[in-house]
Design a protein around this motif. Sequence first.
Motif, PDB file in Angstrom:
ATOM      1  N   THR A 264       0.846  -1.187   0.000  1.00  0.00           N
ATOM      2  CA  THR A 264       0.000   0.000   0.000  1.00  0.00           C
ATOM      3  C   THR A 264       0.881   1.237   0.000  1.00  0.00           C
ATOM      4  O   THR A 264       1.945   1.269   0.635  1.00  0.00           O
ATOM      5  CB  THR A 264      -0.928   0.030   1.218  1.00  0.00           C
ATOM      6  N   ASN A 291       3.109   0.139   3.100  1.00  0.00           N
ATOM      7  CA  ASN A 291       2.679  -0.866   4.077  1.00  0.00           C
ATOM      8  C   ASN A 291       2.789  -0.349   5.501  1.00  0.00           C
ATOM      9  O   ASN A 291       3.205  -1.055   6.426  1.00  0.00           O
ATOM     10  CB  ASN A 291       3.454  -2.172   3.903  1.00  0.00           C
ATOM     11  N   PRO A 322       0.304  -5.205   3.871  1.00  0.00           N
ATOM     12  CA  PRO A 322      -0.033  -4.174   4.854  1.00  0.00           C
ATOM     13  C   PRO A 322      -0.494  -4.822   6.154  1.00  0.00           C
ATOM     14  O   PRO A 322      -0.928  -5.982   6.159  1.00  0.00           O
ATOM     15  CB  PRO A 322      -1.165  -3.393   4.179  1.00  0.00           C
ATOM     16  N   PHE A 328      -9.372   0.123   0.674  1.00  0.00           N
ATOM     17  CA  PHE A 328      -8.254   1.055   0.532  1.00  0.00           C
ATOM     18  C   PHE A 328      -8.635   2.396  -0.096  1.00  0.00           C
ATOM     19  O   PHE A 328      -8.126   3.441   0.297  1.00  0.00           O
ATOM     20  CB  PHE A 328      -7.139   0.411  -0.297  1.00  0.00           C
ATOM     21  N   GLN A 365      -0.774  -0.707  -4.330  1.00  0.00           N
ATOM     22  CA  GLN A 365      -2.164  -0.319  -4.078  1.00  0.00           C
ATOM     23  C   GLN A 365      -2.212   1.081  -3.472  1.00  0.00           C
ATOM     24  O   GLN A 365      -1.718   1.328  -2.382  1.00  0.00           O
ATOM     25  CB  GLN A 365      -2.839  -1.307  -3.131  1.00  0.00           C
ATOM     26  N   ASN A 366      -2.808   2.011  -4.215  1.00  0.00           N
ATOM     27  CA  ASN A 366      -3.011   3.354  -3.714  1.00  0.00           C
ATOM     28  C   ASN A 366      -4.071   3.333  -2.625  1.00  0.00           C
ATOM     29  O   ASN A 366      -4.970   2.487  -2.636  1.00  0.00           O
ATOM     30  CB  ASN A 366      -3.472   4.259  -4.859  1.00  0.00           C
ATOM     31  N   THR A 367      -3.999   4.265  -1.686  1.00  0.00           N
ATOM     32  CA  THR A 367      -5.039   4.390  -0.671  1.00  0.00           C
ATOM     33  C   THR A 367      -5.620   5.797  -0.690  1.00  0.00           C
ATOM     34  O   THR A 367      -5.019   6.727  -1.239  1.00  0.00           O
ATOM     35  CB  THR A 367      -4.512   4.095   0.751  1.00  0.00           C
ATOM     36  N   ASN A 393      -9.929  -1.068  -5.582  1.00  0.00           N
ATOM     37  CA  ASN A 393      -9.104  -2.028  -4.856  1.00  0.00           C
ATOM     38  C   ASN A 393      -8.685  -3.171  -5.782  1.00  0.00           C
ATOM     39  O   ASN A 393      -9.498  -3.673  -6.559  1.00  0.00           O
ATOM     40  CB  ASN A 393      -9.867  -2.599  -3.662  1.00  0.00           C
ATOM     41  N   TRP A 421      -4.446   0.967  -8.621  1.00  0.00           N
ATOM     42  CA  TRP A 421      -3.353   0.032  -8.379  1.00  0.00           C
ATOM     43  C   TRP A 421      -2.584  -0.224  -9.662  1.00  0.00           C
ATOM     44  O   TRP A 421      -3.047   0.080 -10.760  1.00  0.00           O
ATOM     45  CB  TRP A 421      -3.896  -1.300  -7.834  1.00  0.00           C
TER      46      TRP A 421
END
Length: 486
Positions: A264, A291, A322, A328, A365-367, A393, A421
């Motif tokens: 992440t 993460n 993570p 996310f 993975q973008n949050t 996600n 992502w």
Amino acid sequence: MVTQCSIRPGNNYTYRFNVTGQEGTLWWHAHFSLLRVTVYGALIIRPRGGAAALPFSPPDHEANILLGEWWNANPIDVLNAAYISGSAPNVSDAFTINGQPGDLYNCSKKHTYKLEVVSGKTYWLRIINAAVNGQFFFKVAGHNFTVVAVDATYTKPYETDVVVIAPGQTVDVLMVANAAPGNYYMAARPYISAGPEGPLVDLSTTTGIVKYASVNSSSAPVMPALPGLYDTPTAHRFYTNLTALVRPGDPTVPLAVDEEMFVTIGSGIVPCSPPQFLCNKTTGSASASMNNVSFVFPPATPFLVAHYNNLSIYKTDFPDNPPVFFDFTNPAVNTDPALRPLRNTVQDIRLKKVKYNATVEIVLQNTAIEGAENHPIHLHSFNFFVLAQGFGNYNATAAVSSYNLVDPQVRNTIAVPAGGWAVIRFVANNPESPISRSMSVGVGVWFMHCHFDIHLALGLGTAFWVENGDTPDSILPPPPPDYPTC
């Protein structure tokens, strides 16, 4: 402090390296604080066989187009002030093309970069985004481009009228001077992936002029119709339509994976530290992480020195996942009190150890924590295959079926979509060490970080500790005599 100590004021260091198996457009820059605001340049690697070895018809002329960013204040002071307050730094005062802001800024018109062209000729534009925090839409009024390479790897020809380029990336395009003779602006306008609700950014547009040799230089240039500041569909279309030109002998996608990581990336909060005397201790200090680990640079011994001397002074347990899996990309993470603990990151030095020649696959993975935005993630030493990209996600069941395992674009910097992502795959065996003429085939410690320098300063990074192999040419060589000391 990853591969070396900084070069001290008044001192010098000569980098010695072999160029093996690469050709195209790269660049060099300082990697301390915000010094790369002005310390950067193009690094052009030409085919050993000359123009005849190019996979496209040799153009008539070349031009390097370096997109940059400028602060009127000392950029080191800008970053230090942000650290003391625990907030984002002041936005830049201008963007630049080859060091010049252009006609749309005060007092800079006479210095605007100009490219003189001849009707019917083809021009190879090597576009480099050296800006610190700015992603760009780049256009030339009245002209189209054919993309032929990115990050020093050839692509299948891709026709477009706009180039989208994130910090750290390079894009090579061919442009035919086939418009009516006149003056035309080349322009770079920011792509603001976070949207209008995101952090403050420089909204200005930098320009240069494409001038046809046969016209009066005083005629007013034509301005291109640029995409909107928040035009994510245009950005995503450009980023996802590129594919590699796979030639005989080129690396192909490895199908067996040794290391799988789900990482992440995004913003967060850490407690204020004692030197941050203007930091709001109630809300905390801005941070960024992978993460949930907010990267801290080593204080005394560079990672590469520790590797060579087999010193166990740094943790090599960077998590492969993570600490918590959640929704996310849901903005509720910023407003739901039950989810607010997810914003808290941990400052630490934790490296990822991998074996020499291992194949590594990473889901980035973008949050939405503190707002979603496009993060340009750069990996030192290794090119990687971009297998897939998407929004929302990551869902392995749906995504794996869309992996491009035949001709994915090959990059060293991937713009991970805002609220989305990307999946990358690489082999830890690239052929060079930056500290010796001897080949070390990827052994060493290699940084992976966001190329928004503000995010790097806040901790959005980690490093890969690639172990020694079993052969003499896969063992980290000793440092040279003039290797910088701390």
